[in-house]
Design a protein around this motif. Structure first.
Motif, PDB file in Angstrom:
ATOM      1  N   GLY A   9      51.082  39.648  45.105  1.00 14.71           N
ATOM      2  CA  GLY A   9      51.024  40.291  46.421  1.00 14.71           C
ATOM      3  C   GLY A   9      49.841  41.237  46.548  1.00 14.71           C
ATOM      4  N   ALA A  10      49.513  41.964  45.463  1.00 17.74           N
ATOM      5  CA  ALA A  10      48.356  42.865  45.500  1.00 17.74           C
ATOM      6  C   ALA A  10      47.063  42.081  45.658  1.00 17.74           C
ATOM      7  CB  ALA A  10      48.319  43.703  44.224  1.00 17.74           C
ATOM      8  N   ILE A  11      46.982  40.920  45.007  1.00 13.47           N
ATOM      9  CA  ILE A  11      45.784  40.090  45.153  1.00 13.47           C
ATOM     10  C   ILE A  11      45.637  39.597  46.584  1.00 13.47           C
ATOM     11  CG2 ILE A  11      44.768  37.867  44.492  1.00 13.47           C
ATOM     12  CD1 ILE A  11      45.874  38.291  41.699  1.00 13.47           C
ATOM     13  N   GLU A  12      46.708  39.075  47.143  1.00  7.87           N
ATOM     14  CA  GLU A  12      46.649  38.556  48.509  1.00  7.87           C
ATOM     15  C   GLU A  12      46.379  39.669  49.519  1.00  7.87           C
ATOM     16  OE1 GLU A  12      46.685  35.345  49.355  1.00  7.87           O
ATOM     17  OE2 GLU A  12      46.793  34.856  47.222  1.00  7.87           O
ATOM     18  N   PHE A  13      46.948  40.840  49.292  1.00  5.30           N
ATOM     19  CA  PHE A  13      46.708  41.963  50.201  1.00  5.30           C
ATOM     20  C   PHE A  13      45.239  42.374  50.164  1.00  5.30           C
ATOM     21  CE2 PHE A  13      46.456  46.554  50.977  1.00  5.30           C
ATOM     22  CZ  PHE A  13      47.040  46.630  52.240  1.00  5.30           C
ATOM     23  N   THR A  14      44.670  42.427  48.977  1.00  8.76           N
ATOM     24  CA  THR A  14      43.253  42.790  48.860  1.00  8.76           C
ATOM     25  C   THR A  14      42.371  41.729  49.487  1.00  8.76           C
ATOM     26  OG1 THR A  14      43.766  43.933  46.786  1.00  8.76           O
ATOM     27  CG2 THR A  14      41.459  43.463  47.222  1.00  8.76           C
ATOM     28  N   GLN A  15      42.717  40.458  49.304  1.00  7.69           N
ATOM     29  CA  GLN A  15      41.940  39.395  49.931  1.00  7.69           C
ATOM     30  C   GLN A  15      41.956  39.515  51.453  1.00  7.69           C
ATOM     31  OE1 GLN A  15      43.654  35.759  48.451  1.00  7.69           O
ATOM     32  NE2 GLN A  15      42.330  35.692  46.633  1.00  7.69           N
ATOM     33  N   GLY A  16      43.131  39.806  52.005  1.00  7.70           N
ATOM     34  CA  GLY A  16      43.233  39.906  53.457  1.00  7.70           C
ATOM     35  C   GLY A  16      42.568  41.141  54.028  1.00  7.70           C
ATOM     36  N   MET A  17      42.527  42.233  53.284  1.00  8.74           N
ATOM     37  CA  MET A  17      41.997  43.485  53.804  1.00  8.74           C
ATOM     38  C   MET A  17      40.511  43.685  53.509  1.00  8.74           C
ATOM     39  SD  MET A  17      44.540  44.858  55.362  1.00  8.74           S
ATOM     40  CE  MET A  17      43.884  46.512  55.628  1.00  8.74           C
ATOM     41  N   ALA A  18      40.035  43.174  52.373  1.00 11.10           N
ATOM     42  CA  ALA A  18      38.668  43.509  51.957  1.00 11.10           C
ATOM     43  C   ALA A  18      37.736  42.324  51.853  1.00 11.10           C
ATOM     44  CB  ALA A  18      38.708  44.228  50.601  1.00 11.10           C
ATOM     45  N   LEU A  19      38.238  41.114  51.799  1.00 10.53           N
ATOM     46  CA  LEU A  19      37.372  39.953  51.601  1.00 10.53           C
ATOM     47  C   LEU A  19      37.440  39.052  52.825  1.00 10.53           C
ATOM     48  CD1 LEU A  19      38.327  39.145  47.877  1.00 10.53           C
ATOM     49  CD2 LEU A  19      36.394  40.508  48.723  1.00 10.53           C
ATOM     50  N   ASP A  20      36.320  38.979  53.551  1.00  9.85           N
ATOM     51  CA  ASP A  20      36.308  38.197  54.786  1.00  9.85           C
ATOM     52  C   ASP A  20      36.325  36.696  54.525  1.00  9.85           C
ATOM     53  OD1 ASP A  20      36.183  40.576  56.198  1.00  9.85           O
ATOM     54  OD2 ASP A  20      33.982  40.605  56.234  1.00  9.85           O
ATOM     55  N   GLU A  21      35.791  36.266  53.402  1.00  9.34           N
ATOM     56  CA  GLU A  21      35.708  34.842  53.106  1.00  9.34           C
ATOM     57  C   GLU A  21      37.008  34.290  52.521  1.00  9.34           C
ATOM     58  OE1 GLU A  21      33.173  32.976  53.910  1.00  9.34           O
ATOM     59  OE2 GLU A  21      32.012  34.672  54.679  1.00  9.34           O
ATOM     60  N   ARG A  22      37.949  35.170  52.268  1.00 13.86           N
ATOM     61  CA  ARG A  22      39.209  34.752  51.682  1.00 13.86           C
ATOM     62  C   ARG A  22      40.301  34.685  52.740  1.00 13.86           C
ATOM     63  NH1 ARG A  22      39.413  32.699  46.379  1.00 13.86           N
ATOM     64  NH2 ARG A  22      37.778  33.723  45.154  1.00 13.86           N
ATOM     65  N   VAL A  23      41.280  33.797  52.483  1.00 20.15           N
ATOM     66  CA  VAL A  23      42.438  33.651  53.360  1.00 20.15           C
ATOM     67  C   VAL A  23      43.676  34.088  52.592  1.00 20.15           C
ATOM     68  CG1 VAL A  23      43.845  32.065  54.725  1.00 20.15           C
ATOM     69  CG2 VAL A  23      41.354  31.753  54.602  1.00 20.15           C
ATOM     70  N   SER A  24      44.401  35.038  53.130  1.00 18.63           N
ATOM     71  CA  SER A  24      45.598  35.567  52.478  1.00 18.63           C
ATOM     72  C   SER A  24      46.841  34.995  53.156  1.00 18.63           C
ATOM     73  CB  SER A  24      45.607  37.105  52.581  1.00 18.63           C
ATOM     74  OG  SER A  24      46.797  37.619  52.039  1.00 18.63           O
ATOM     75  N   THR A  25      47.707  34.393  52.355  1.00 19.36           N
ATOM     76  CA  THR A  25      48.932  33.791  52.887  1.00 19.36           C
ATOM     77  C   THR A  25      50.108  34.109  51.969  1.00 19.36           C
ATOM     78  OG1 THR A  25      48.614  31.698  51.704  1.00 19.36           O
ATOM     79  CG2 THR A  25      47.635  31.879  53.909  1.00 19.36           C
ATOM     80  N   LEU A  26      51.293  34.132  52.566  1.00 20.61           N
ATOM     81  CA  LEU A  26      52.509  34.294  51.774  1.00 20.61           C
ATOM     82  C   LEU A  26      52.808  33.059  50.939  1.00 20.61           C
ATOM     83  CD1 LEU A  26      54.852  36.072  54.363  1.00 20.61           C
ATOM     84  CD2 LEU A  26      53.661  37.087  52.415  1.00 20.61           C
ATOM     85  N   GLN A  27      52.274  31.918  51.369  1.00 17.00           N
ATOM     86  CA  GLN A  27      52.469  30.694  50.600  1.00 17.00           C
ATOM     87  C   GLN A  27      51.818  30.815  49.219  1.00 17.00           C
ATOM     88  OE1 GLN A  27      50.943  27.197  52.538  1.00 17.00           O
ATOM     89  NE2 GLN A  27      51.911  25.793  51.091  1.00 17.00           N
ATOM     90  N   ASP A  28      50.663  31.463  49.157  1.00 15.89           N
ATOM     91  CA  ASP A  28      50.019  31.670  47.861  1.00 15.89           C
ATOM     92  C   ASP A  28      50.840  32.605  46.979  1.00 15.89           C
ATOM     93  OD1 ASP A  28      47.986  30.045  48.702  1.00 15.89           O
ATOM     94  OD2 ASP A  28      46.605  31.679  49.216  1.00 15.89           O
ATOM     95  N   VAL A  29      51.431  33.639  47.588  1.00  8.75           N
ATOM     96  CA  VAL A  29      52.289  34.549  46.816  1.00  8.75           C
ATOM     97  C   VAL A  29      53.486  33.793  46.248  1.00  8.75           C
ATOM     98  CG1 VAL A  29      53.699  36.643  46.910  1.00  8.75           C
ATOM     99  CG2 VAL A  29      51.551  36.526  48.197  1.00  8.75           C
ATOM    100  N   ALA A  30      54.067  32.916  47.080  1.00 12.89           N
ATOM    101  CA  ALA A  30      55.225  32.137  46.614  1.00 12.89           C
ATOM    102  C   ALA A  30      54.815  31.201  45.478  1.00 12.89           C
ATOM    103  CB  ALA A  30      55.813  31.338  47.767  1.00 12.89           C
ATOM    104  N   ALA A  31      53.655  30.534  45.622  1.00 17.26           N
ATOM    105  CA  ALA A  31      53.208  29.616  44.569  1.00 17.26           C
ATOM    106  C   ALA A  31      52.911  30.372  43.276  1.00 17.26           C
ATOM    107  CB  ALA A  31      51.965  28.857  45.044  1.00 17.26           C
ATOM    108  N   ASN A  32      52.235  31.493  43.387  1.00 19.68           N
ATOM    109  CA  ASN A  32      51.932  32.280  42.191  1.00 19.68           C
ATOM    110  C   ASN A  32      53.202  32.773  41.508  1.00 19.68           C
ATOM    111  OD1 ASN A  32      49.205  31.956  42.693  1.00 19.68           O
ATOM    112  ND2 ASN A  32      49.001  33.894  43.782  1.00 19.68           N
ATOM    113  N   THR A  33      54.165  33.207  42.310  1.00 18.17           N
ATOM    114  CA  THR A  33      55.418  33.713  41.744  1.00 18.17           C
ATOM    115  C   THR A  33      56.187  32.602  41.046  1.00 18.17           C
ATOM    116  OG1 THR A  33      55.535  35.372  43.512  1.00 18.17           O
ATOM    117  CG2 THR A  33      57.551  34.930  42.282  1.00 18.17           C
TER     118      THR A  33
END
Length: 211
Positions: free
Chosen positions: A107-131
């Protein structure tokens, strides 16, 4: 009765914890490098994914298994080693912390991607897959630790049994030697005949003197 001194207990081995913690730190740094790279195009994941999909389809994988399914599977696979190493690094009674640490890290990775990295896409699906991947690795680590623990217990119980069996054999041998040392010797027939009490026992007719 005198007290038996057994001495201090042997020191615990921390090799598993230190090695797994070191590998966990190295792999976590790798995961952060891959997921926090500002421009994912520079990592050439797209070309690698398209070539991998082509190989999979040639081997009979259905066509509906496209880039999205491959990315979801890759997110699962990326966190399997992370959960496995975390399960090894944590103490036996603290393994449950991984249940919260793995989704929190994702979740911290996805949150940082969504807030600080414009080229990245943050989704809950990635959090679920990682978990999911992290929990699979954690389960594998727990199974391996349980198997090693059971093997060690079996070896210890076998060693104790062999020592008890050896001690019992020595005790049995000493008892036999004691019985042989203190067993009454058979009387000499001539000496027995010359004994004054011999003729009063009723044994005289059964004794035959050697010629």
């Amino acid at each position: 009765m005198s007290e038996i001194y057994v001495g201090p207990p042997p020191p615990r081995s921390y090799a598993r914890m230190w090695v797994s913690t070191l590998l966990l730190a190295v792999y976590s740094a790798f995961v952060l490098l891959v997921t926090m790279w500002p421009n994912p195009q520079q990592l050439e994941f797209g070309s690698i994914s398209s070539r991998l999909l082509k190989v999979l389809h040639n081997f009979g994988v259905p066509e509906w298994f496209g880039y999205d399914k491959l990315e979801f599977s890759a997110n699962i696979g990326m966190f399997v080693p992370l959960g496995f190493l975390l399960g090894l690094a944590l103490a036996r009674k603290a393994w449950w912390l991984a249940i919260f640490l793995l989704p929190a890290f994702s979740g911290a990775i996805e949150f940082t991607q969504g807030m600080a990295l414009d080229e990245r896409v943050s989704t809950l699906q990635d959090v679920a897959a990682n978990t999911i991947g992290g929990y699979i690795g954690l389960m594998l680590a727990m199974i391996m630790r349980a198997m090693i623990y059971a093997r060690d217990r079996t070896k210890i119980e076998r060693e104790l049994w062999e020592r008890r069996a050896a001690a019992a054999a020595i005790q049995r041998q000493r008892a036999e030697q004691y019985q042989q040392s203190y067993a009454p010797a058979e009387p000499d027939p001539v000496t027995r005949v010359l004994d004054a009490d011999f003729w009063a026992t009723g044994d005289a007719p059964t004794v035959r003197l050697p010629l």
